[in-house]
Every structure is written in structure tokens, then in C-alpha cells.
Design an enzyme around this catalytic site. Structure first.
Site, mmCIF file in Angstrom:
data_model
loop_
_atom_site.group_PDB
_atom_site.id
_atom_site.type_symbol
_atom_site.label_atom_id
_atom_site.label_comp_id
_atom_site.label_asym_id
_atom_site.label_seq_id
_atom_site.Cartn_x
_atom_site.Cartn_y
_atom_site.Cartn_z
ATOM 1 N N ILE A 1 -5.125 14.519 15.115
ATOM 2 C CA ILE A 1 -4.442 13.229 14.953
ATOM 3 C C ILE A 1 -5.036 12.496 13.743
ATOM 4 O O ILE A 1 -6.251 12.332 13.658
ATOM 5 C CB ILE A 1 -4.576 12.388 16.241
ATOM 6 C CG1 ILE A 1 -3.827 13.094 17.365
ATOM 7 C CG2 ILE A 1 -4.018 10.987 16.030
ATOM 8 C CD1 ILE A 1 -4.065 12.531 18.726
ATOM 9 N N ASN B 1 -5.262 18.365 9.540
ATOM 10 C CA ASN B 1 -4.773 18.223 10.916
ATOM 11 C C ASN B 1 -3.958 19.439 11.331
ATOM 12 O O ASN B 1 -4.209 20.053 12.383
ATOM 13 C CB ASN B 1 -3.854 16.993 11.050
ATOM 14 C CG ASN B 1 -4.580 15.684 10.840
ATOM 15 O OD1 ASN B 1 -4.060 14.763 10.250
ATOM 16 N ND2 ASN B 1 -5.803 15.621 11.321
ATOM 17 N N ASP C 1 9.526 -13.195 -19.570
ATOM 18 C CA ASP C 1 9.678 -14.389 -20.402
ATOM 19 C C ASP C 1 9.181 -14.051 -21.790
ATOM 20 O O ASP C 1 8.382 -13.129 -21.954
ATOM 21 C CB ASP C 1 8.763 -15.501 -19.874
ATOM 22 C CG ASP C 1 9.376 -16.221 -18.700
ATOM 23 O OD1 ASP C 1 10.590 -16.109 -18.532
ATOM 24 O OD2 ASP C 1 8.626 -16.882 -17.981
ATOM 25 N N VAL D 1 -8.640 15.059 18.555
ATOM 26 C CA VAL D 1 -9.298 14.222 17.550
ATOM 27 C C VAL D 1 -9.085 14.802 16.153
ATOM 28 O O VAL D 1 -8.785 14.087 15.191
ATOM 29 C CB VAL D 1 -10.809 14.103 17.851
ATOM 30 C CG1 VAL D 1 -11.516 13.352 16.737
ATOM 31 C CG2 VAL D 1 -11.010 13.409 19.171
ATOM 32 N N ASN E 1 -13.577 16.682 11.660
ATOM 33 C CA ASN E 1 -12.899 15.386 11.673
ATOM 34 C C ASN E 1 -13.654 14.343 10.833
ATOM 35 O O ASN E 1 -13.044 13.535 10.125
ATOM 36 C CB ASN E 1 -12.785 14.904 13.120
ATOM 37 C CG ASN E 1 -11.981 13.637 13.224
ATOM 38 O OD1 ASN E 1 -10.824 13.614 12.819
ATOM 39 N ND2 ASN E 1 -12.601 12.578 13.699
#
Ligand code: ATP
Length: 917
Positions: A310, A719, A354, A307, A747
């Protein structure tokens, strides 16, 4: 377009209409316009009254297609659990509970809930922002009601309304044509027919009663198709779900936006990282088992590591960053319709703009008039009719008949209406109505006295407009207005002091000198010509125009936008080239370009036609202005620029600009003056038509990209840090420095507020001082990957070293708490380091994101709670730390930022020695 069962919409439509007509007015296409008007109780010249409109609105409801049913909020919340990782965690929670590890079961459940709440909240915010954007693009329609023209929201239309349409308009409801001048309609969306279809007021198939296929109902216009050419008026026969589109709307599948290149890049990165983490987790679990740790402990730890390792929160934060970013852009006038455009905006290397309305204010005032060899000054400002037309240098103010004749074509060959300084229609035309009024001609009055019998609507490609009127003696007079160089090609005569005479070289030179003089002061130049024809032409086509007499030339001021110059300077600084593309005369364009500091040569459409693509490509970098170009030239310019590797933003407003808007990386349509067709083809719609808004959007695009880089760096470094920490501890023969509960806690921090605060980071002041990023650059190039690896390694080294050292001095629980605290504190410094990316680590900019500092302070405060509150001890296995221990943790954690300081200091030295990173 296909229906839910994959059938082309066109076929469903045909099948539907073959059996039953779903509209409220089934046979309107067979009936004469007057009959339809009668049936719907409306006088086409006056339109519905306010009372009729509200009565009908009560019966028929809003002119809207019903929206697909929304997914209930609770289901959206449950969607958060539909993820394989969450599945594993759920299993882990159940397993932990089953083996009696209530503490971990509770923690995992808590993490699951927090993750779901965070994910749900992020998605909701992103959705709300995008929904708000959609609401900003409200479709409108021009109607005749109570005898006057007005613009109303398309959803307020009712059957019987008289709708006025011109090229580029989206048809807002189904209707029976009552006026159709050279009308062509793109009906692909409804019938599948890719070529524009010609429409007319002629009733279809009087004799037969068999239903006629939609594509053949040439006297009808259908909702959501587009007028690509001409001018039309229709009586609304059906609205909302009663329209042909409404009848099949329920079967339509609403397309979802394909992921942007960045989303694809991050998705694949996420997947690769997940795979890598999977391998790492398995390897870690095996090594722990070999060391003799219990299976249940190892399983739990492995799940927690998976967990933490990732980056499952990445897509949600990315979606939120893009959504909030585009919301910010919208507040500043740029509505982004396709999220992928944000990325391209940030990488834009050329803006093709333009002139009229984008670089200039589109506030037209006729300043000077040339007629019959004489020059006149026009006084007065804006669209108010106060002012006079005086012979240049004289004080005479009374309008003469000659003057009235000179402006008559401008008043008649004109669709604008001006009342009390307010106009409806085209600004150039409104300025000409004002000129006519100052010269003593009331445009509305002459238009009723000399009604129009036919017309050739203005087309940016032909650059002129013509109208036909019946004279009292039965002959037809044609009035033409348009670009002077084009008109001269159509004129055989010219009005002089002595009346009309043949247009010879001398006259041509004189007129060219006048237009050159007007143009060189930045005035827009428009000519008027006229001719008498015997009888009525059999059809109103360019070929029917006789040799014309050039009557007058008007010089119209349209001042540059005040902020445009500044925006231009910003573009130069940011390495973004600007090219002006205009249908206007080269002299006018060059003068405005000079005022705005646009550098480079002026090239005209005629010159472009003579060049090969290679020649254009070679000269491209030196060209600053493309003048007198037709819309198709824009496609050529975009193509040449993209072939040279540029990322091109191109503006457009007309129906013919759609191809160029689609061809450009970023098609930018004008929200005010743009046609519906241009807005549809564009990626970005400017609510204020202002060039500087494009530049602001480029700036915002760069800032959004930079923020994505920041949180990707932040999350991935954490991570990698988590994986390396557990691995290196295991290699060093140490127990795990982070428990499963602690990893899950990390996490939450990583996916939560700090990452989101990085996502909304304000742009750095110097964001426009760099050249555009290379569009081929991957978001994580070798340099950034190295930086992520570096940060992860420092976190792992710091945590494990402190853990190892602490274990020799304090009890295992304190050492564990210190390691855990250090790893959490590492994230605070990691956020600051990721935020700086490659820029300065500690400067004023670092203190500008209040949200980030609040988040970091919040994380610190919660960590103090986790360490010192007794109930947290049971959950996280922590024990209270002393001030010294806290200081040690903080000191160690700061090394991730210090290392970057050191690196920046030694980098130049190493570079000199030939080492690059
Ligand atoms: P941009 O700079 O945005 O291309 P533009 O108005 O200069 O805008 P067009 O709208 O393509 O360019 O017009 C090209 C030329 O056609 C103008 O220079 C003018 O001479 C002529 N023109 C413009 N509007 C009208 C009109 N309503 N009727 C007749 N001629 C027009």
C-alpha cells in the site's frame, strides 16, 4: 465567511457591536475628523512623531491579530500513528510479541517508529516551507509620520497614525476617514455586504447615542476590508485585536486549502491500490493457509505485505514535493499562494502579461514633450532632476514661462513625490514630477501654493485623472492628465503658438501624428489638459468637467526588461503562447512587442468591443497584443482562451484586475506594484514583477510535476513488485522469498530517502523543449501504468527466479538472503528507471541529482550491513553472501533498468509494425 458555530461573521459583528464597542475609540464615527485627531493627539498634516509611535507601540503592541494556538510538536508526532494501517501494524506487533515472536515484534515497532519519524519530518519540512512563504508576503501601509510619507510594515501601526490609501489597498487597521475622494470599500469580509460601500468623512448620526451597525459607519474604515475605488486618508483608531475584526477574530475559523486536483487524483489512486492490495493480501494469505503454513506466520506475512503493497507514504511525499517546489519558486521570485497553482503552472499554454512593469522595467523617464505646436527633447536619466527641456534640435536650456505652464498640470494632477532621485507613488507620475522639475516647476511647492480642493482619481478604466484647485481669484482650475486619445474627446481647445484656440481636425491630425511618432518608438504617451471654471463645482464628478484645453503631450520611455526577450524565446520553445495585454496605446504596445519578439496582431479594446466572442475566439491564436484595453476586457480574454481549452496564466496589478486573476487558471499578481486586492485574488505573487519569473515558474511547475511522476512510478512499481513477488512464488509452490521483517525493511526504503531524493530532482535541461502537457492527462496514463506493471513484473520474475535457482544450489537461508538482497537492489535500479520516466535512461542528467546517488549508495551500504553484520541476522534472518552471490543479485536487479534499455531500442521497430505502448 462563518464563525466556529456556523454564524456569518457579519452577524457576530453586528451582535457584538450592538452590545459593546470593542475598539479603543468607540465613537470615532460620530465625531468630526478634527475631534478624533485631537483625541488621538495627532496633527493629520504631520502625523505622529517617532517618539509617539514607540510610546504607543509599547502600550498597544503590534497591529496583528493573535494567531490560533499551534498544535504541539509531540501531538503532531503522535498524529503519525493515527492511520488505520499503522493500527494494524501495532496490533501485529502486539500479536507477534504475545506469541513469542520477539524478533518480528521489534522489527514492526522499529518500522512504525521510522515511518512516524519520516512522516513527521516530511510534514514539518512542508509546513516550514509554506510558513516561510507566508512570511514573505508582509503587508505594508503608507503612513504620514514626522511630516513625511513613508511605507511601514502594517504590524507597526499604532492608534493615531495617519494612513494614506488608494484604490486596491487593504485597510491595515480600523480608522476614521479624514480625506475621502470617491471612496468605495469592499467590506464583505466583515459585514457580509457583497456590494462595495461608499464612504465619506461626514460623521455618522450626531444626535442619537444608540450604537450604529458596522455596515452603517460610513465614516470609518475597517481592518482587512479593501479600498476598491478612490483615495483616502484615515487616522488609525484601533489596531490588532482591538479592531472590529480582532473582536471577532477568535471566532473565525481559519480555512484550510482544498486539495489540489493532483492530490485528489493520487488519493483516489492510493485508495484503489489499497483495495487491490487488500484483495491480493487476503488471497495470498488464503493460499498460504491452504498450503498448510501456520496461521501466525501467515498473519504476520500478510500484514507485512499489506504495508509493502500500500503506497501509504505517497501523500506525504507529494506534500513535501509541492512544498519544497514552491519554496524553490519563492527563492526565484514567485510566491505560490495555492499549491494547486503549481500543477496548472506546469501545464500553462498561454501567458497573458501586462506590459508596464512586467515586460518593461517600469523605470519611467520623460524623453520628449510636445506643447504649443513645438517639440522638446528632455535630457537626464531616471528620477534625478538633473537634466533639461530643450527645443528639439536647439541648445537653449533655460525654462520659459510657456514651458512651465505646459508642465503645470503634470505637476499638480499628480500624487507622486520625488526626493533626491527616490520616489514614492506611481512611476509614471514620478517621471512627470521630474519633468516638471527640469522645466522649472517644483511640484511640492506648487501643490502647497495651489492646494487641491477635489479630484477624480486615476482609474485604469477611464484612463485619466483630474484635480481641482482654487485660483487666487476664487475660480476653480481643473487639471487633467491621461491617455491622449481619451483627453482629445474631452477637449474643446488646444494650446498653440498663438495661445488657446478651438481644437479642429488639423490639430487633431497633428496631435495624432505626434502620439503616433512617440508610440512607434515605444514611448508611453500621456497628455495634459486644463480649464478654468467659475466658482467651485457642487460635486467633483466627470460630469462636472468643462471643455478642456489640451496643453501638452509627454513621451515617456520605459525600456523592456533585458531578460524578457530571452524568456519570450523560451516560451516559444516550450509551446507556451504569450499575449501582451496593456492599457497603453496600440503604437507603443506594438513597438515594445516588436522589441520583445512577441508575434501576432495588435487588437485594441475598441476593436474588442465590436467583436462577438466567436469572432474573438476565431482570431485569438493570431493575436499577440491587446492594447488600450480596460480591466474587464481581461476577463473576456481569459474566458475566450479557457473556452478554447487553454490553461491560462494572467498577470494583474490593479484593483479591477481581481476578476481576471480569479478567472484565470493561474492569477499572477505583481508584488511590487500590485495592489493588495490583486495580490489577494492571485494564485502567485511575483516579488520582482518580472515576466521572466513567470516563465521560470512555469519551468519549475513542469519540473515539480515531472518529479511527482517519478516518485509515484518508483513507489508504485515497488508496491506491485512486492505483491507479484509473493504471489508468483506462491503460485510456483515456493516458500515466501521475503520474510515479514524484510518486507517492512523494503517499505522503509520505498517511503524514505530515495523517494524524497526523486521529489527534489533538478529539472531536466530539456524541460522547456516540450509542448505543455495535456491538462486532462491523468498522472498515471495507460503508458505509465504499463511501465509500472512492467517494472513490478521484472522485479518479481527476477527475485523469484533467482530464489528458485539458488535453492537448488545453496542452503535455504542463503537463497532467502539472495532473494531479499535482489529485491532491495531492484529498488536502486527502479529509482533510476522511474527517474528517467520516458526520457533517456543514461545521460548526463542521470548524474545530476547528488542526493539521489547518495541515497542509493546509502541503501546499498545498509544492505551490506544487514547481510553481513551478525546482529542483523537475528532480525532479518539473513546470512553473509559471497562476492559471486552479491554479483548475481546485482546482475539480476539491474534487469529492471536493462529491460527499459531493450524496450527503448525495440520500441521504434514495434511502432513501425503498428504496436504501440
Ligand atoms: P499595463 O501595460 O500594465 O496595462 P499601463 O500603465 O500601460 O499598464 P494603465 O495603467 O491601465 O496601463 O494605463 C492606461 C493609460 O492610462 C496609459 O497609457 C496612460 O495614458 C494613462 N495613465 C497611466 N497612468 C496614469 C496616471 N497616473 N494618471 C493619468 N493617466 C494615466
Amino acid at each position: 465567511m462563518t464563525t466556529l458555530d456556523g454564524q456569518p461573521v457579519s452577524e457576530v459583528a453586528r451582535a457584538d457591536t450592538a452590545t459593546q464597542a470593542p475598539t479603543g475609540e468607540p465613537d470615532a464615527y460620530r465625531q468630526a475628523p478634527a475631534q478624533v485627531a485631537d483625541r488621538l493627539g495627532v496633527d493629520p498634516g504631520v502625523g505622529l512623531s517617532t517618539g509617539q509611535v514607540s510610546e504607543r507601540a509599547a502600550v498597544y503592541g503590534a497591529n496583528r491579530l493573535s494567531e490560533p494556538a499551534r498544535r504541539p510538536e509531540w501531538l503532531k508526532f503522535l498524529d503519525q500513528f493515527r492511520n488505520w494501517l499503522i493500527g494494524i501494524l501495532l496490533i501485529a506487533a502486539v500479536v507477534a510479541g504475545a506469541i513469542g515472536d520477539i524478533r518480528d515484534a521489534v522489527v514492526i515497532t522499529f518500522v512504525l517508529l521510522v515511518n512516524a519519524v519520516l512522516g513527521y519530518w516530511q510534514e514539518r519540512r512542508a509546513e516550514h516551507s509554506l510558513e516561510a512563504l507566508r512570511r514573505m508576503l508582509v503587508p505594508t501601509a503608507r503612513v504620514r509620520r514626522n511630516g513625511t510619507e513613508q511605507v511601514v510594515e502594517a504590524q507597526l501601526l499604532v492608534p493615531g497614525d495617519v494612513v494614506l490609501l488608494e484604490a486596491g489597498d487593504r485597510i491595515p487597521a480600523d480608522g476614521r476617514l479624514i480625506v475621502a475622494e470617491k471612496v468605495e470599500v469592499a467590506e464583505a469580509a466583515l459585514t457580509g455586504e457583497s456590494q462595495p460601500v461608499t464612504k465619506s468623512v461626514t460623521a455618522v448620526d450626531h444626535t442619537s447615542t444608540a450604537p450604529v451597525a458596522l455596515a452603517e459607519r460610513t465614516s470609518m474604515l475597517f481592518m482587512n476590508t479593501a479600498l476598491t475605488r478612490g483615495r483616502a486618508e484615515m487616522i488609525v483608531t484601533a489596531t490588532g485585536m482591538r479592531t472590529e475584526l480582532g473582536a471577532i477574530a477568535e471566532a473565525l475559523r481559519t480555512g484550510t486549502e482544498p486539495p489540489s486536483p493532483l492530490q485528489v487524483q493520487l488519493d483516489s489512486l492510493g485508495r484503489r491500490l489499497a483495495l487491490l492490495s487488500g484483495v491480493a493480501v487476503v488471497a495470498y494469505a488464503l493460499s498460504a493457509l491452504v498450503r498448510g503454513e501456520s496461521l501466525s506466520d501467515v498473519a504476520l506475512q500478510a500484514v507485512a505485505l499489506a504495508v509493502a503493497a500500500i503506497p501509504e507514504g505517497l501523500p506525504a511525499v507529494l506534500a513535501l514535493t509541492l512544498a519544497l517546489g514552491v519554496h524553490r519558486m519563492a527563492r526565484r521570485g514567485a510566491i505560490v499562494k495555492r499549491l494547486a497553482a503549481v500543477e496548472s503552472l506546469g501545464a500553462a499554454t498561454v501567458v497573458c502579461s501586462d506590459k508596464t512593469g512586467t515586460l518593461t522595467l517600469n523605470e519611467m523617464t520623460v524623453r520628449t514633450l510636445w506643447t504649443a505646436g513645438r517639440l522638446y527633447d528632455v535630457t537626464g536619466e531616471g528620477y534625478g532632476t538633473a537634466g533639461a527641456v530643450r527645443v528639439h534640435g536647439a541648445d537653449d536650456t533655460s525654462p520659459t514661462d510657456d514651458l512651465r505652464d505646459a508642465v503645470l498640470p503634470f505637476a499638480l494632477c499628480n500624487d507622486a513625490h520625488v526626493t533626491d532621485g527616490v520616489f514614492i507613488g506611481d512611476p509614471t507620475e514620478a517621471a512627470l514630477v521630474v519633468l516638471a522639475a527640469k522645466a522649472g516647476v517644483d511640484a511640492d511647492w506648487v501643490r502647497t501654493e495651489l492646494p487641491r480642493t477635489g479630484e477624480l482619481p486615476f482609474d485604469a478604466a477611464t484612463k485619466y485623472m483630474a484635480t481641482f484647485h482654487t485660483e487666487p481669484d476664487g475660480r476653480t482650475r481643473v487639471h487633467v492628465k491621461g491617455a491622449v486619445d481619451v483627453l482629445m474627446g474631452m477637449c474643446t481647445d488646444v494650446l498653440t503658438e498663438d495661445g488657446a484656440c478651438a481644437l479642429d481636425e488639423g490639430h487633431r491630425d497633428e496631435i495624432l501624428a505626434v502620439t503616433g511618432q512617440f508610440g512607434s518608438t515605444g514611448l508611453r504617451v500621456l497628455g495634459a489638459a486644463t480649464a478654468l471654471m467659475d466658482g467651485t463645482p457642487s460635486k467633483f464628478a466627470p460630469a462636472a468637467l468643462p471643455g478642456l484645453t489640451l496643453v501638452s503631450v509627454a513621451g515617456i520611455a520605459d525600456p523592456p526588461r533585458p531578460q524578457a526577450r530571452e524568456a519570450m524565446a523560451l516560451c516559444r520553445m516550450a509551446g507556451v503562447a504569450v499575449k501582451m495585454i496593456t492599457g497603453d496605446h496600440a503604437d507603443t504596445a506594438a513597438a515594445i512587442a516588436r522589441e520583445l519578439d512577441i508575434e501576432g496582431d495588435v487588437v485594441t479594446g475598441t476593436e474588442l468591443d465590436r467583436m462577438t466572442e466567436e469572432q474573438l475566439a476565431e482570431r485569438m491564436d493570431d493575436i499577440g497584443v491587446f492594447a488600450r484595453v480596460a480591466p474587464e476586457h481581461k476577463v473576456l480574454i481569459v474566458r475566450t482562451l479557457t473556452n478554447r481549452g487553454h490553461i491560462v496564466a494572467m498577470t494583474g496589478d490593479g484593483v479591477n484586475d481581481a476578476a481576471a486573476l480569479k478567472a484565470a487558471h493561474i492569477g499572477v499578481a505583481m508584488g511590487i506594484t500590485g495592489t493588495d486586492v490583486a495580490k489577494e485574488a492571485a494564485d502567485v505573487v511575483l516579488t520582482d514583477d518580472d515576466f521572466s519569473t513567470i516563465v521560470r515558474a512555469v519551468r519549475e511547475g513542469r519540473a515539480i510535476y515531472a518529479n511527482i511522476v517519478k516518485f509515484v512510478r518508483f513507489q508504485l512499481a515497488t508496491n506491485i513488485g512486492a505483491i507479484l513477488t509473493l504471489f508468483s512464488a506462491s503460485l510456483a509452490g515456493l516458500p515466501s522469498p521475503l520474510t515479514a521483517a524484510q518486507l517492512l525493511w523494503v517499505n522503509i526504503i520505498m517511503d524514505g530517502p530515495p523517494a524524497m531524493a526523486l521529489a527534489v530532482d533538478p529539472a531536466r535541461d530539456d524541460v522547456m523543449r516540450h509542448p505543455p502537457r495535456d491538462p486532462r492527462e491523468r498522472i498515471l496514463d495507460a503508458r505509465r501504468l504499463f511501465a509500472i506493471g512492467r517494472a513490478g513484473a521484472v522485479m518479481a520474475m527476477g527475485t523469484v527466479t533467482l530464489f528458485a535457482v539458488a535453492r537448488s544450489y545453496v542452503d535455504p537461508d542463503t537463497a532467502l538472503t539472495m532473494a531479499f538482497t535482489t529485491f532491495v537492489l531492484f529498488q536502486l535500479f527502479n529509482a533510476l528507471s522511474a527517474r528517467a520516466d520516458d526520457g533517456p535512461l543514461l545521460d548526463r542528467q542521470q548524474f545530476r541529482n547528488r542526493a539521489l546517488w547518495l541515497c542509493l549508495a546509502g541503501v546499498l551500504a545498509v544492505q551490506v550491513v544487514v547481510v553481513h553484520l551478525p546482529w542483523a541476522h537475528t532480525v532479518f534472518g539473513t546470512v553473509p553472501l559471497t562476492v559471486t552471490q552479491w554479483a548475481l543479485c546485482l546482475g539480476t536487479a539491474s534487469t529492471v533498468l536493462l529491460a527499459e534499455f531493450v524496450l527503448r531500442a525495440v520500441r521504434p521497430v514495434l511502432r513501425k509494425a503498428g504496436v504501440r505502448f
